[in-house]
Design an enzyme around this catalytic site. Structure first.
Site, mmCIF file in Angstrom:
data_model
loop_
_atom_site.group_PDB
_atom_site.id
_atom_site.type_symbol
_atom_site.label_atom_id
_atom_site.label_comp_id
_atom_site.label_asym_id
_atom_site.label_seq_id
_atom_site.Cartn_x
_atom_site.Cartn_y
_atom_site.Cartn_z
ATOM 1 N N HIS A 59 0.453 -0.776 -0.262
ATOM 2 C CA HIS A 59 -0.060 -0.072 -0.039
ATOM 3 C C HIS A 59 1.398 1.548 0.248
ATOM 4 C CE1 HIS A 59 -4.113 2.150 0.908
ATOM 5 N NE2 HIS A 59 -3.056 3.138 0.866
ATOM 6 N N HIS A 61 0.814 5.732 -1.828
ATOM 7 C CA HIS A 61 0.890 6.601 -3.067
ATOM 8 C C HIS A 61 1.884 7.087 -3.574
ATOM 9 C CE1 HIS A 61 -3.076 6.645 -1.709
ATOM 10 N NE2 HIS A 61 -2.965 6.287 -0.246
ATOM 11 N N GLN A 154 -9.668 9.119 -5.101
ATOM 12 C CA GLN A 154 -9.032 10.052 -3.646
ATOM 13 C C GLN A 154 -10.617 10.953 -3.257
ATOM 14 O OE1 GLN A 154 -5.849 10.650 -1.775
ATOM 15 N NE2 GLN A 154 -7.782 10.715 -0.788
ATOM 16 N N HIS A 212 -9.564 1.906 0.125
ATOM 17 C CA HIS A 212 -8.996 2.566 1.533
ATOM 18 C C HIS A 212 -10.900 2.459 2.197
ATOM 19 C CE1 HIS A 212 -5.842 4.094 -0.757
ATOM 20 N NE2 HIS A 212 -5.229 4.989 0.566
ATOM 21 N N GLU A 215 -11.030 4.650 7.065
ATOM 22 C CA GLU A 215 -10.216 5.264 7.367
ATOM 23 C C GLU A 215 -10.061 6.175 9.077
ATOM 24 O OE1 GLU A 215 -6.687 6.757 4.748
ATOM 25 O OE2 GLU A 215 -5.408 6.989 6.001
ATOM 26 N N ASP A 311 2.551 3.213 2.591
ATOM 27 C CA ASP A 311 1.320 4.174 2.769
ATOM 28 C C ASP A 311 1.974 5.199 1.602
ATOM 29 O OD1 ASP A 311 -1.305 5.132 2.372
ATOM 30 O OD2 ASP A 311 -1.349 5.375 4.152
#
Ligand code: FE2
Length: 436
Positions: A59, A61, A154, A212, A215, A311
């Site tokens: 995971h 970005h 997102q 996701h 969270e 992450d």
């Protein structure tokens, strides 16, 4: 013809010692004690250090990495300000700058023995600029690093105008995993609807899902339940991952017990992101302040594949990090209180074999026939690697050495004391370990 590579006198994660591994034509051709070096082979003396399959990050970005401070820093430290900040930065991004930062991060990853990354890429942008940039990065790093891309809405698949169409466009451009963010949709009902539609989209395209999910510290955020339901309904078992799952930290224990069993039944994988969960969650708490990480040992005990992801590194959500999956696993170990010897080993697996399974990596491992990928760590066991965040002495991909590092060494100048410091010294008696 590439040269053969012989790695001598390695310790393996399963505890075998004095093992030699011969790499030929990109694969492990022989594994065992006392192998003879073929003529002309490159030889590495592992000197008893730990040879592991490479680290895998389930995971990340990569489109946001190394952008910390652009255009400003996250003052509140919350997830929501991070999302707003990223929204401010997006219009200023260029394809070249995103690719350049991602390539720099991949250099760090290789030097750290991290050779496979699943990266989410934000598709809530009509230009799909980050998608194009990371597809190019994927092509450039392919000879030495496996990069898997997740189409990540997102700003919300339903909440953000046109996001579903953009997500499909990203898939058409070659992005290979369907993402989602149900807890960021406008309502719980929209969140559940987004999970349904995204799972159906993945099923129609024959693609994996990695969302996701939940969270938040809000225990009422139960989208992973919906994710498990649709996984089962659509026959997606083994191809769906719930990432973060931080609301599970705050759930009622009776409900969490039911949920974990549902997740296990549906074959959903789980990814915790310890560095980010411990810093982003609990921000609305006074004291006691919640840790926010999902229930890692309980999920593992239920037979669910659990990985620890990095992450973020130096982006709107997190100002630290350096592609070090041992740091990630060490934080996971501490937050989950997985301090027993067997529990520590599971934390090591959460950054190696478990994420390899989640990414569906073929030929991962140190057995004959597997791809000759490995990292040589300056440690004698997985537990010691975690304790010392061991130096990566050598990183190997397809039998070629990609990176070397001199062993870390400190020299003392203290009268009456030895000059070399041995951080691998073992306790004088084997400790009792009731935690297992
Ligand atoms: Fe993430």
């Amino acid at each position: 013809m590439p040269r053969d590579l012989l790695i001598r006198h390695a310790t393996l994660p399963d505890g075998r010692r004095g093992i030699d591994l011969l790499a030929r034509d990109g694969r492990w051709a022989a594994v065992g004690p006392g192998l003879a070096a073929p003529e002309g082979a490159e030889v590495i003396d592992a000197a008893g250090w730990l040879l592991s399959p490479p680290f895998v990050d389930a995971h990340f970005h990569l489109d946001a990495t190394l952008s910390h401070g652009l255009p400003r820093v996250n003052a509140s430290g919350t997830l929501l300000e991070g999302i707003r900040l990223w929204g401010e930065l997006k219009p200023m991004l260029t394809e070249e700058a995103v690719a350049e930062r991602a390539m720099a991060y991949c250099d760090w990853a290789v030097a750290r023995g991290l050779l496979a990354i699943r990266s989410h890429v934000d598709i809530c942008d009509e230009r799909l600029l980050a998608v194009r940039a990371l597809r190019e990065v994927q092509r450039r790093v392919a000879p030495y690093l496996t990069l898997q891309l997740v189409a990540f809405p997102q700003d919300g698949a339903l909440r953000s105008p046109g996001a579903m169409a953009l997500l499909e466009k990203a898939l058409a451009l070659g992005v290979e995993v369907v993402g989602g963010i149900p807890h960021h949709e406008r309502t719980m009902a929209d969140g559940a609807e987004s999970v349904k539609r995204l799972c159906e989209l993945a099923a129609a395209h024959g693609l994996p899902v990695d969302m996701h999910c939940d969270e938040t510290d809000d225990p009422a955020s139960r989208h992973v339940e919906t994710l498990a339901f649709h996984t089962q309904r659509l026959g997606l078992q083994g191809r769906v991952t719930g990432s973060h799952l931080t609301s599970m930290h705050s759930m009622d224990n009776a409900y969490a017990a039911k949920l974990v069993a549902l997740m296990a039944d549906s074959g959903v994988h789980a990814v915790a992101n310890p560095l980010i969960n411990i810093t982003l969650q609990g921000r609305y708490d006074g004291y006691p302040r919640r840790r926010g990480m999902t229930r890692v040992p309980e999920l593992m005990d239920a037979g669910i594949t659990v990985a620890f992801g990095h992450d973020c590194v130096m982006d709107p959500w997190y100002a630290l990090g350096s592609a070090d999956m041992l740091e990630v696993a060490s934080m996971g170990l501490h937050v989950a209180q997985m301090t027993g010897q067997a529990a520590q080993r599971r934390c090591f697996e959460a950054v190696t074999t478990n994420p390899a399974r989640i990414l569906g990596l073929q030929g991962y491992g140190l057995d004959v026939g597997c791809r000759a990928d490995a990292v040589l760590l300056q440690a004698r066991s997985p537990q010691e690697a975690l304790r010392l965040r061991a130096a990566r002495l050598a990183v190997v991909r397809g039998g070629a050495v990609l990176s070397r590092m001199a062993p870390a060494e400190a020299r003392l100048s203290l009268p009456g004391r030895p000059d070399a410091v041995d951080f691998t010294r073992q306790p004088s008696a084997a400790p009792e370990d009731p935690a297992g």
